[in-house]
Scaffold this active site. Structure first.
Site, short mmCIF file in Angstrom:
data_model
loop_
_atom_site.label_atom_id
_atom_site.label_comp_id
_atom_site.label_asym_id
_atom_site.label_seq_id
_atom_site.Cartn_x
_atom_site.Cartn_y
_atom_site.Cartn_z
N ASP A 1 0.82 -1.20 0.00
CA ASP A 1 0.00 0.00 0.00
C ASP A 1 0.87 1.26 0.00
O ASP A 1 1.97 1.27 0.54
CB ASP A 1 -0.89 -0.02 1.24
CG ASP A 1 -1.79 1.19 1.31
OD1 ASP A 1 -2.46 1.48 0.30
OD2 ASP A 1 -1.83 1.83 2.37
N GLU B 1 0.53 -0.41 -5.28
CA GLU B 1 -0.68 0.39 -5.19
C GLU B 1 -0.31 1.81 -5.61
O GLU B 1 0.33 2.55 -4.86
CB GLU B 1 -1.23 0.34 -3.76
CG GLU B 1 -2.55 1.09 -3.57
CD GLU B 1 -2.32 2.55 -3.20
OE1 GLU B 1 -2.40 3.40 -4.11
OE2 GLU B 1 -2.05 2.83 -2.03
N ASP C 1 -12.33 -1.32 -0.10
CA ASP C 1 -12.66 0.02 0.36
C ASP C 1 -13.79 0.65 -0.45
O ASP C 1 -14.29 1.71 -0.10
CB ASP C 1 -11.44 0.93 0.27
CG ASP C 1 -10.52 0.79 1.48
OD1 ASP C 1 -11.01 0.35 2.54
OD2 ASP C 1 -9.33 1.11 1.36
#
Length: 611
Positions: free
Chosen positions: A406, A453, A506
């Protein structure tokens, strides 16, 4: 080669926009009218990383963003004399096919699996999911971080340890199978809770802790007393003595034991007495003696987690399924990682953070986003040869076949905020370690696959770094609408070394998202996809499978055509997340049709596993 699949991005709010209830015929008329103008007009949202921001607000960024130029590789072509006669065997040498591997997979966290015990586990139901993936022609199972989640809101992205596993995922029935528990005591302990779990149809983290913890503690003691299957105790001792396990595991165990003390349990480690805070050798030696039982219990439970997880990983790999993990770039300040390695972080003399993570103000947030994790002191990491990172990544690669990282952009450049600031408005951009980190990791660990990401406003140095290590980036179809035809999330702008998602954990589910978005945006979606929107979740799955991207990953909720009642996480909302579960064990029979449909899609889009 360093590279792969993954995700965790930013998003949205709940159902409830004015577009709800818009008649489908009206949407289709708008789609036809919009489509006749010949332009595809989507949006490139800025990734807010679970801190809360609507898709509509994200869409505003597109017009102010300059597309990042992507480097293109060219192949050297051998010159020949024009007009020269070619040999008779010329046409017998067809062009060599590209060595691409197209594949597809599903995103599902183990806590969402069916089964008793309040939350899903890594036992028989996890194997049933592997069987489902295999029958559906899938090649990957992506999940969220396996670390122990925070005790208040149960987020796997707010854990207090970078390397340990969540012991609540341990399967009690499997402990019975290896002789560490008796079936009757497991049944008795769970009986009082099962009615509540069946009624809620959601994960019950608190109930699971209360019901399972005593049984897990008993199993751990039985393990050390040699009451389990033959050679189990010897395997435990060997696990604890491993050079790649012992350094971080013993520190984590001591940290856990200390923070469990009555006088310390409500304090951060930098608020502990000086001798423990600053790790005085004699104080630590004394603490290890005083907390020997708690330390042994902690290590025993980590062994049981690892044993069951490795068995699941072996089963998945034997069935052609790769496990795709998730790693947040930062770790929590109140953790064994920071306490035991203070010199590797931007800390003050008393151990409190000096510089913390976040992102600066932008079109969506006037004050920026203050995440609060202590920043790495990269010169110290470089000086020690990135050994801490090698240890962290090495442990992750023991659990997963591939790994998504991430906020990948932080390795190129990151926003640093003084810890005393209340917002992220005031800060500075600093250079990350760049390719030197990955060169060192490759030298220490060998080849490994990661997913970058790279959502949001990405600068050229981030693209250069991702391409230099040959890591795939990401595209999200829900982000593709509202801007221009150059939106990188639109299918015609995808590239091969990429992972495409209809949505991530998400996001809203695709059904829930489509219900909420404005009618005009619905029209654009329908015109682009050439669909009536009656099966929008699978329209998006088909679009992702048809993409040129090498990897397509989609939510299990979308496979099951579920609305936002099945949403996994709402960014910016602390409570009520992470609790979705698939249902009871009967769900597998209901999913046979979806497995057949997925397999057909995998075959016609070239994503079926070879062999």
């Amino acid at each position: 080669m360093v590279g792969l699949v993954g995700s965790r991005m930013a998003l949205t709010h709940a159902i409830g926009s004015s577009s709800q209830g818009t008649p489908m015929r009206k949407v289709q008329r708008r789609a036809k009218r919009w489509g006749s103008r010949g332009a595809v007009v989507p949006t490139h949202p800025v990734h807010n990383r679970r801190r809360g921001m609507s898709v509509e607000r994200m869409a505003m960024a597109t017009h102010s963003m300059k597309p990042t130029r992507l480097a293109r590789r060219t192949r050297r072509v051998r010159c020949v004399n024009p007009g020269k006669e070619l040999p008779g065997s010329y046409v017998d040498r067809p062009a060599a096919p590209k060595g691409r591997r197209r594949r597809a997979g599903v995103l599902l966290h183990p806590t969402s699996l069916p089964g008793e015990g309040g939350i899903g586990t890594v036992g028989s139901q996890a194997r049933r999911f592997v069987d489902f993936l295999s029958s559906a022609g899938m090649s990957a199972w992506q999940m969220l971080p396996l670390v122990p989640p925070d005790a208040d809101f149960h987020s796997p992205y707010s854990g207090e340890d970078a390397n340990c596993g969540n012991v609540m995922l341990i399967d009690l029935a499997s402990l019975v199978d290896v002789g560490l528990l008796e079936a009757k005591e497991v049944d008795k302990a769970l009986k009082q809770w099962n009615w509540q779990w069946k009624a809620a149809k959601k994960a019950d983290f608190e109930g699971a802790e209360k019901a399972k913890r005593p049984l897990l503690e008993k199993a751990a003691r039985n393990l050390r007393e040699g009451k389990g299957m033959k050679q189990l105790l010897e395997k435990f001792k060997a696990f604890r003595a491993r050079e790649d396990i012992s350094p971080w595991l013993e520190e984590s165990a001591l940290f856990s034991a200390l923070k469990g003390r009555e006088e310390l349990k409500d304090l951060f480690w930098w608020e502990w007495p000086e001798e423990l805070r600053d790790r005085h050798p004699e104080a630590l030696k004394r603490a290890r003696v005083e907390e020997a039982e708690a330390i042994d219990q902690f290590v025993s439970l980590q062994f049981l987690f690892d044993m069951q997880w490795q068995n699941l990983k072996m089963y998945a790999n034997e069935n052609g399924i790769a496990l795709v993990g998730d790693m947040p770039i930062y770790v929590g300040g109140h953790s064994a990682d920071v306490w035991a390695n203070r010199g590797l972080w931007e800390l003050r003399e008393d151990g409190t953070p000096a510089q913390v993570s976040g992102v600066p103000p932008d079109a969506f947030s006037k004050t920026g986003q203050l995440w609060g994790s202590p920043l790495y002191h990269w010169p110290s990491h470089e000086e020690e040869g990135y050994r801490w990172w090698a240890q962290r990544l090495g442990r992750a690669l023991q659990l997963y076949d591939e790994l998504r990282i991430d906020h990948f952009r932080g390795f190129a450049g990151y926003w640093a905020v003084d810890a005393d600031q209340e917002t992220a408005m005031v800060g500075t951009w600093r250079a990350g370690p760049g390719k030197s980190l990955f060169d060192s990791l490759k030298e220490q660990l060998g080849g490994f696959n990661i997913i970058a990401e790279d959502l949001g406003v990405i600068t050229q140095d981030v693209v250069d770094l991702r391409e230099a290590i040959e890591a795939p980036g990401m595209a999200v179809l829900q982000f593709a609408w509202g801007g221009s035809a150059s939106n990188p999330h639109l299918s015609h702008n995808h590239y091969e070394n990429c992972v495409v998602y209809p949505a991530t954990h998400d996001n809203e589910t695709t059904v829930g998202w489509f219900k909420r978005i404005p009618a005009e945006e619905k029209g654009k979606v329908l015109a682009y996809l050439g669909t009536n929107g009656k099966d929008i979740a699978w329209d998006f799955i088909r679009a992702s499978m048809s993409s040129v991207a090498d990897t397509s990953i989609f939510l299990m909720q979308d496979v099951m055509r579920l609305d936002n009642s099945a949403r996994m996480n709402t960014p910016g909302v602390a409570e009520g997340n992470w609790a979705w579960r698939m249902g009871n064990e009967k769900v597998w029979k209901k999913l046979k049709q979806q497995a057949e449909e997925l397999r057909t899609l995998a075959e016609i889009t070239g994503r079926i596993p070879s062999g």
